[in-house]
Enzyme design. Structure first.
Site, PDB file in Angstrom:
ATOM      1  N   TRP A 112      -1.648   9.751 -11.490  1.00  0.00           N
ATOM      2  CA  TRP A 112      -1.725   8.294 -11.675  1.00  0.00           C
ATOM      3  C   TRP A 112      -3.064   7.826 -12.228  1.00  0.00           C
ATOM      4  O   TRP A 112      -3.210   6.686 -12.618  1.00  0.00           O
ATOM      5  CB  TRP A 112      -1.407   7.567 -10.364  1.00  0.00           C
ATOM      6  CG  TRP A 112      -2.204   8.041  -9.173  1.00  0.00           C
ATOM      7  CD1 TRP A 112      -1.799   8.955  -8.242  1.00  0.00           C
ATOM      8  CD2 TRP A 112      -3.528   7.652  -8.802  1.00  0.00           C
ATOM      9  NE1 TRP A 112      -2.792   9.160  -7.302  1.00  0.00           N
ATOM     10  CE2 TRP A 112      -3.862   8.367  -7.618  1.00  0.00           C
ATOM     11  CE3 TRP A 112      -4.474   6.775  -9.335  1.00  0.00           C
ATOM     12  CZ2 TRP A 112      -5.088   8.229  -6.971  1.00  0.00           C
ATOM     13  CZ3 TRP A 112      -5.695   6.640  -8.689  1.00  0.00           C
ATOM     14  CH2 TRP A 112      -5.992   7.362  -7.524  1.00  0.00           C
ATOM     15  N   GLU A 114      -5.255  12.413   2.955  1.00  0.00           N
ATOM     16  CA  GLU A 114      -4.739  12.863   1.659  1.00  0.00           C
ATOM     17  C   GLU A 114      -5.884  13.072   0.682  1.00  0.00           C
ATOM     18  O   GLU A 114      -6.919  12.412   0.773  1.00  0.00           O
ATOM     19  CB  GLU A 114      -3.821  11.806   1.029  1.00  0.00           C
ATOM     20  CG  GLU A 114      -2.550  11.515   1.754  1.00  0.00           C
ATOM     21  CD  GLU A 114      -1.726  10.449   1.018  1.00  0.00           C
ATOM     22  OE1 GLU A 114      -1.913  10.260  -0.201  1.00  0.00           O
ATOM     23  OE2 GLU A 114      -0.913   9.796   1.683  1.00  0.00           O
ATOM     24  N   GLU A 166      -0.226   3.874   3.943  1.00  0.00           N
ATOM     25  CA  GLU A 166      -1.071   3.017   3.113  1.00  0.00           C
ATOM     26  C   GLU A 166      -0.635   1.554   3.143  1.00  0.00           C
ATOM     27  O   GLU A 166      -0.221   0.994   2.119  1.00  0.00           O
ATOM     28  CB  GLU A 166      -1.110   3.534   1.670  1.00  0.00           C
ATOM     29  CG  GLU A 166      -1.775   4.889   1.553  1.00  0.00           C
ATOM     30  CD  GLU A 166      -2.042   5.297   0.114  1.00  0.00           C
ATOM     31  OE1 GLU A 166      -1.342   4.821  -0.795  1.00  0.00           O
ATOM     32  OE2 GLU A 166      -2.967   6.115  -0.095  1.00  0.00           O
TER      33      GLU A 166
HETATM   34  C1  GLA Z   1      -0.959   7.794  -2.007  1.00  0.00           C
HETATM   35  C2  GLA Z   1       0.300   7.898  -1.156  1.00  0.00           C
HETATM   36  C3  GLA Z   1       1.056   9.169  -1.356  1.00  0.00           C
HETATM   37  C4  GLA Z   1       1.097   9.551  -2.817  1.00  0.00           C
HETATM   38  C5  GLA Z   1      -0.317   9.663  -3.313  1.00  0.00           C
HETATM   39  C6  GLA Z   1      -0.422  10.120  -4.741  1.00  0.00           C
HETATM   40  O1  GLA Z   1      -2.096   8.175  -1.396  1.00  0.00           O
HETATM   41  O2  GLA Z   1       0.046   7.714   0.208  1.00  0.00           O
HETATM   42  O3  GLA Z   1       2.364   8.992  -0.857  1.00  0.00           O
HETATM   43  O4  GLA Z   1       1.802   8.603  -3.533  1.00  0.00           O
HETATM   44  O5  GLA Z   1      -0.914   8.407  -3.246  1.00  0.00           O
HETATM   45  O6  GLA Z   1      -1.758  10.297  -5.108  1.00  0.00           O
END
Ligand code: GLA
Ligand code: ZN
Length: 675
Positions: free
Chosen positions: A314, A306, A151
């Site tokens: 979160w 993901e 990311e």
């Molecule tokens: C992001 C990150 C992951 C994790 C997720 C949690 O997408 O890439 O490492 O922290 O969020 O939702």
């Protein structure tokens, strides 16, 4: 390098480095992964301190053992470069690797994404470990793809980055006079004498030069792209020829993903929709449009790297996904042209800040959980849909999704600092096409327009050089153009066009925008149909936020404003130009307007969706094609079972039963011949 797979990917981020002292757990994980129908995991994303615990001391054996074992069990590895988070020793010995924020303070060690993309030390250390990973694993039959960092995001204002910024500007403008002209620096007496005087924007300093702000954002994208290239070069130097991806994020404002995608072989993204806050279908359109954006970045298949199998930790409220929603969310990736659905994460951490983030395997550790069962259902479905791998979405409609325009509009001061609602406007238009089962690509100004029949330009504020000509040719050759207010206002240095707007398209659209009225949040105006209008529109619709007052220069008014001093002024116009037609929507009209308007424009131009009938509320119908076969994917995001409308021609079922009512969250896949 193409990424090709003959199966749809299923799996997720896996962090065995957190469990090296529990071989029993690692062994059990593999059994559970198989049981859940997982065929791929991403490894090593945050493993740097385990892979290189001390400078120059590398420990890859644990990783090799796991990759081997996964491979032996039919599970492939998507191997990450660890640059997303650096070890403590690195930051301690070389403080220059840590980021400097906009107020010019250097960060302390901690978190992730906390590094400078320019720092030669950081680049050297990342290149070294990437090369070594590539040498060791680049030819491992279990490794199928590189996951570059994690990311990408953020920016660094350190002296090294300032220098790089100045160098980038020098290349872009050649002379300081040209930069001064393009940034309009005589405004408030901010003229530069040399490139060396330029500083990145800061709340403590310069923020009023829109050209500077915009170029800084572009530079940050370029820096990031350059860093990706640097990472990939190191992988190539290590001998691996495997394709690369990076996990992108939901409509991520900071980086122009069209630019970043050029560095990637396949796009992947992290999909965390907030279901259950609104009706499922509302979230489905939003996530669906994002899938389409990700697919359009390269106009190639992408995948979901993901997503959360249950609740994230979160979001404001950690809402469990209701039964079936994980299935629907995962199938939607495939429905929009994706090659697989992966999760964050396979096994839940025992401690630290993500210990309560949902996972395929939770702290309990068994397969007898609701989430595990639902994940397994997804695995089974993806397996039975394998033949869709490699099929593509061939859209007839393109809608502009423009990072540059958004950056400039958000910074622009006027005509509405209380919100332009860019995203909502796009979503309203997108939804109207979806309601007719018409697939949409989201493109930038550089992409080829041939092949599309409809081009939508919502708030295309900033025109790149040559864009107006390209749009003109599109309409001339028979294309249908739909443009809204606040388009063609500024050139790509954010200098306003002189001589009338929409720049370069006034004759194509047959209108000139004269003034634009900002409305308070609580104000509304109305779109009123003109008697006997060409589309046969007969209802009135609300409009809000921004009302453009246009002067007609050949266009025919189709709807007019219903109130205020501009009552009776044109609010929707059409102009014939060449073989095509050009529509101008002068205000932020409501969802019902777009639904009716777009349905009629499609009908008038003989553009058919996947099915001829109107789609029942809540249903999404998308298509993919491969080798002369067309797949029709039906998903029910509504609350009631629905009977699905069938496409014309002979079809057979690939998944589900088209004769039975489709249950909420369910999927039916049919196939037939391509048209
Ligand atoms: C992001 C990150 C992951 C994790 C997720 C949690 O997408 O890439 O490492 O922290 O969020 O939702
Ligand atoms: Zn820096």
């Amino acid at each position: 390098m193409e990424f090709r797979t003959d199966r749809l990917l299923h799996g997720g981020d896996y962090n065995p480095e957190q469990w090296l002292d529990r071989p029993d757990i690692l062994e059990k994980d593999i059994e559970m992964l198989k049981e859940a129908g997982c065929n791929a995991v991403s490894l090593g994303i945050f493993s740097w301190s385990t892979l290189e615990p001390e400078e120059g001391v590398f420990h890859f054996e644990w990783l090799e053992e796991i990759i081997d074992r996964l491979y032996a069990n039919g599970i492939s590895t998507i191997l990450a470069t660890p640059s997303g988070a650096r070890p403590k020793w690195l930051a301690e010995k070389y403080p220059e690797v840590l980021r400097v924020d906009e107020s010019r303070h250097r960060n302390l060690f901690g978190g992730r994404h906390n590094h400078c993309y320019t720092s030669p030390v950081y680049r050297e250390k990342v290149a070294l470990i990437n090369r070594k990973l590539s040498e060791r694993f680049g030819k491992h039959p279990g490794v199928i793809l590189w996951h570059i960092s994690n990311e990408y995001g953020g920016e660094c204002h350190c002296p090294l980055c300032q220098d790089a910024f100045r160098g980038w500007l020098r290349e872009r403008y050649q002379t300081i006079d040209r930069l001064n002209k393009c940034w309009n620096t005589t405004f408030w007496s901010h003229t530069y004498q040399s490139f060396d005087q330029v500083e990145s924007p800061s709340r403590r300093g310069e923020r009023e030069l829109h050209g500077l702000n915009l170029d800084w954002k572009r530079f940050v994208t370029e820096r990031t792209a350059d860093f990706i290239r640097h990472e990939v070069e190191a992988i190539r130097a290590g001998g691996s020829t495997l394709p690369v991806t990076a996990n992108l994020m939901y409509y991520f404002e900071q980086l122009d993903y069209f630019r970043l995608a050029k560095e990637l072989d396949i796009v992947s993204w992290d999909n965390y929709p907030i279901w259950h806050k609104k009706e499922l279908i509302e979230t489905a359109y939003d996530a669906g449009m994002c899938h389409d954006l990700m697919r359009s970045l390269k106009r190639k298949p992408f995948f979901q790297m993901e997503s959360c199998p249950s609740a994230t930790n979160w979001q404001g409220v950690s809402k469990l996904k209701r039964p079936g929603v994980l299935f629907a969310q995962s199938m939607q990736v495939i429905a929009h042209g994706g090659e697989g659905a992966l999760y964050f994460q396979i096994r839940q951490s025992q401690g630290a800040s993500e210990k309560f983030h949902g996972a395929v395997i939770d702290h309990y550790g068994g397969t007898d959980t609701r989430v595990f069962r639902e994940v397994s259902e997804v695995g089974a479905a993806l397996k039975s849909l394998s033949e869709l791998a490699g099929s593509t979405v061939n859209s007839k409609v393109a809608m502009l999704y423009d990072w540059n325009s958004q950056w400039a509009m958000n910074d622009s001061r006027g005509p509405r600092n209380d919100g332009l609602h860019y995203h909502e406007v796009l979503l309203k238009i997108y939804r109207a096409f979806r309601r007719r089962a018409v697939d949409v690509d989201l493109i930038d100004m550089e992409q080829e327009l041939s092949g599309y029949r409809v081009l939508v330009l919502p708030m295309a504020y900033m025109f790149k050089a040559g864009f107006a000509e390209k749009v003109r040719a599109f309409v001339e050759n028979g294309g249908v153009l739909i443009t809204t207010y606040w388009s063609g206002i500024a050139d790509d240095t954010d200098l306003c066009y002189l001589g009338g707007t929409p720049y370069g398209l006034m004759d194509v659209l047959g209108v000139r925008s004269t003034e634009i009225d900002g409305l308070f949040d609580w104000e509304k105006n109305r779109f009123v149909p003109v008697d006997g209008n060409a589309l046969g529109l007969s209802k009135e619709y609300d409009c809000r936020y921004l009302c453009d007052l246009v002067e007609l220069r050949g266009a025919t008014p189709v709807m007019t404003y219903g109130s205020d001093f501009y009552e009776g002024y044109a609010a929707l116009t059409v102009n014939r130009y060449g073989e095509g037609s050009a529509w101008y929507v002068a205000a932020d009209a409501d969802r019902e307007f777009y639904a009716d308007f777009i349905a009629r424009v499609l009908q008038q131009n003989g553009i058919e969706g996947a099915v001829a009938d109107e789609i029942p509320e809540g249903l999404e119908i998308t298509t993919r094609e491969k080798d002369g076969v067309r797949y029709y994917l039906y998903q029910n995001f509504g609350t009631q079972p629905v009977q699905i409308p069938l496409p014309q021609g002979a079809v057979e079922a690939v998944f589900g039963d088209p004769q039975k009512a489709l249950k909420p969250c369910g999927l039916v896949v049919l196939k037939g011949g391509c048209k």
